[in-house]
Design a protein around this motif. Structure first.
Motif, PDB file in Angstrom:
ATOM      1  N   ALA A  10      65.024  57.329  58.250  1.00  9.05           N
ATOM      2  CA  ALA A  10      66.071  56.501  58.856  1.00  9.05           C
ATOM      3  C   ALA A  10      65.704  56.100  60.284  1.00  9.05           C
ATOM      4  O   ALA A  10      65.963  54.970  60.697  1.00  9.05           O
ATOM      5  CB  ALA A  10      67.407  57.231  58.833  1.00  9.05           C
ATOM      6  N   GLN A  11      65.093  57.017  61.013  1.00  4.29           N
ATOM      7  CA  GLN A  11      64.694  56.710  62.393  1.00  4.29           C
ATOM      8  C   GLN A  11      63.621  55.624  62.422  1.00  4.29           C
ATOM      9  O   GLN A  11      63.670  54.722  63.253  1.00  4.29           O
ATOM     10  CB  GLN A  11      64.199  57.973  63.086  1.00  4.29           C
ATOM     11  CG  GLN A  11      63.839  57.763  64.538  1.00  4.29           C
ATOM     12  CD  GLN A  11      63.390  59.052  65.208  1.00  4.29           C
ATOM     13  OE1 GLN A  11      63.204  60.082  64.576  1.00  4.29           O
ATOM     14  NE2 GLN A  11      63.203  58.978  66.509  1.00  4.29           N
ATOM     15  N   LYS A  12      62.666  55.682  61.500  1.00  6.02           N
ATOM     16  CA  LYS A  12      61.606  54.667  61.446  1.00  6.02           C
ATOM     17  C   LYS A  12      62.194  53.304  61.097  1.00  6.02           C
ATOM     18  O   LYS A  12      61.821  52.291  61.687  1.00  6.02           O
ATOM     19  CB  LYS A  12      60.523  55.071  60.431  1.00  6.02           C
ATOM     20  CG  LYS A  12      59.370  54.110  60.368  1.00  6.02           C
ATOM     21  CD  LYS A  12      58.628  54.047  61.688  1.00  6.02           C
ATOM     22  CE  LYS A  12      57.472  53.085  61.645  1.00  6.02           C
ATOM     23  NZ  LYS A  12      56.769  53.007  62.921  1.00  6.02           N
TER      24      LYS A  12
ATOM     25  N   ALA B 239      65.239  52.264  61.680  1.00  4.10           N
ATOM     26  CA  ALA B 239      65.975  51.784  62.859  1.00  4.10           C
ATOM     27  C   ALA B 239      65.018  51.226  63.908  1.00  4.10           C
ATOM     28  O   ALA B 239      65.295  50.191  64.523  1.00  4.10           O
ATOM     29  CB  ALA B 239      66.809  52.918  63.451  1.00  4.10           C
ATOM     30  N   THR B 240      63.891  51.888  64.096  1.00  4.57           N
ATOM     31  CA  THR B 240      62.884  51.415  65.050  1.00  4.57           C
ATOM     32  C   THR B 240      62.337  50.053  64.634  1.00  4.57           C
ATOM     33  O   THR B 240      62.187  49.151  65.459  1.00  4.57           O
ATOM     34  CB  THR B 240      61.736  52.442  65.167  1.00  4.57           C
ATOM     35  OG1 THR B 240      62.281  53.685  65.603  1.00  4.57           O
ATOM     36  CG2 THR B 240      60.671  51.973  66.136  1.00  4.57           C
TER      37      THR B 240
ATOM     38  N   ASN C 227      52.356  56.069  59.688  1.00  2.00           N
ATOM     39  CA  ASN C 227      53.677  56.101  60.317  1.00  2.00           C
ATOM     40  C   ASN C 227      54.480  57.371  60.086  1.00  2.00           C
ATOM     41  O   ASN C 227      55.529  57.542  60.717  1.00  2.00           O
ATOM     42  CB  ASN C 227      54.493  54.896  59.852  1.00  2.00           C
ATOM     43  CG  ASN C 227      54.028  53.640  60.532  1.00  2.00           C
ATOM     44  OD1 ASN C 227      54.361  53.383  61.682  1.00  2.00           O
ATOM     45  ND2 ASN C 227      53.210  52.860  59.840  1.00  2.00           N
TER      46      ASN C 227
END
Length: 117
Positions: free
Chosen positions: A2-4, A6-7, A34
């Motif tokens: 989820a963080q990737k 969002a980035t 990644n």
């Protein structure tokens, strides 16, 4: 994951397009670059049929380029379960193969489930 996502969605459109092209070009290499994957996860990625890896990279790339948040679920592994995944289910894989958002209301959802040994 989820963080990737969002980035990626926070990137300027030109940078996002470049990142998504790298994802389309080689899904397995992009994932390896990644994410901090375990060795068995890397092997699993490369064991996917080449056509499936290409479809998955294309679908994810097209989906994220439209600004959509990728939905991903990975089941918990119990102590009795095989650490190797047993099934990858991708809803919306076929609908997101072209760059035209004709299926904007079809979500892309990836689920990894584990089986008992």
């Amino acid at each position: 994951m989820a963080q990737k996502v969002a980035t990626i969605l926070a990137l300027p459109i030109a940078e996002r397009a470049l990142e998504m092209q790298l994802l389309k070009d080689d899904f397995a290499v992009w994932m390896e670059h990644n994410f901090n994957l375990d060795p068995h996860q890397v092997i699993q990625l490369y064991n996917f049929p080449n056509g499936f890896r290409k479809q998955l990279g294309t679908a994810i790339s097209n989906y994220l380029m439209q600004g959509n948040v990728l939905q991903f679920q990975k089941d918990d592994k119990g102590d009795e379960e095989d650490p190797d995944f047993k099934e990858v289910m991708v809803h919306g894989l076929d609908e997101w193969q072209d760059g035209v958002a004709t299926m904007m209301f079809t979500p892309l959802f990836i689920r990894i489930s584990y089986g008992m040994t």
